[in-house]
Design an enzyme around this catalytic site. Structure first.
Site, PDB file in Angstrom:
ATOM      1  CD  GLU A 101      -4.794   1.083  -2.620  1.00 14.18           C
ATOM      2  OE1 GLU A 101      -5.327   0.262  -1.848  1.00 14.18           O
ATOM      3  OE2 GLU A 101      -4.644   2.285  -2.349  1.00 14.18           O
TER       4      GLU A 101
ATOM      5  CG  ASP B  68      -1.771   1.247   1.305  1.00 11.28           C
ATOM      6  OD1 ASP B  68      -2.287   1.664   0.253  1.00 11.28           O
ATOM      7  OD2 ASP B  68      -1.919   1.808   2.412  1.00 11.28           O
TER       8      ASP B  68
ATOM      9  CG  ASP C 148      -0.617   3.340   6.012  1.00  9.94           C
ATOM     10  OD1 ASP C 148      -1.569   3.679   5.288  1.00  9.94           O
ATOM     11  OD2 ASP C 148       0.038   4.157   6.704  1.00  9.94           O
TER      12      ASP C 148
END
Length: 171
Positions: free
Chosen positions: A72, A8, A144
């Site tokens: 992502e 992420d 996160d």
């Protein structure tokens, strides 16, 4: 069996999550954050942050020996400068994976949330809750890190779907 490193990305904190996929079973290996935030006394310039992210991902790859890498995708933020920094952080992580010869898969945030929570509009708390439940964790990872685990889980789901489709075509 696959070991998946999920990322992420962020220009201050880049979350990571490592899972093992064996058939339909997912198991937790590790998670955390690469801290590129600097401090008030020692602020970091963007180039230093990107190096920290790149080197951190390289260290994770060396430590956990993943067979696949998932990250992502950039979403369109309200602030174009933030979106550019996020894209650069993604680039630093992707280059580390490419240098290690890992296949790179990219997933939209809505797809990650859909795969883990069941709705693309889920919030961070819902993602954390489902990551804990699905991986049978004894603690809630920071946001996160949970998002990175969700990216890895989304990739595992996509891998499983691809295997099912390939098997059906082979009949």
């Amino acid at each position: 069996m696959a070991i998946i490193l999920g990322i992420d990305p962020g220009s201050r904190y880049t979350g990571y999550g490592v899972i093992r996929q064996q058939g339909s079973t997912l198991s937790y290996i590790a998670s955390g954050c690469i801290n590129a935030a600097g401090t008030a006394k020692h602020p970091l310039v963007l180039a230093d942050k990107l190096k920290i992210i790149h080197d951190g991902v390289q260290e994770l790859i060396a430590q956990f020996q993943p067979t696949e890498f998932a990250i992502e995708q950039v979403f369109m933020a309200r602030n174009p400068d933030s979106a550019l920094k996020l894209g650069q952080a993604r680039g630093a992580a992707i280059v580390a994976a490419a240098c290690a010869g890992l296949p790179v898969a990219e997933y939209a945030a809505r797809l990650v949330k859909q795969a883990v929570v069941g709705t693309g509009a889920a919030d961070k708390t819902q993602v954390q809750h489902m990551v804990v439940a699905m991986l049978k964790l004894s603690h809630r990872p920071q946001a996160d890190a949970a998002d990175a685990l969700a990216v890895a889980m989304c990739h595992a789901h996509s891998r499983s779907q691809a295997i099912v489709m390939a098997t059906r075509r082979g009949r």
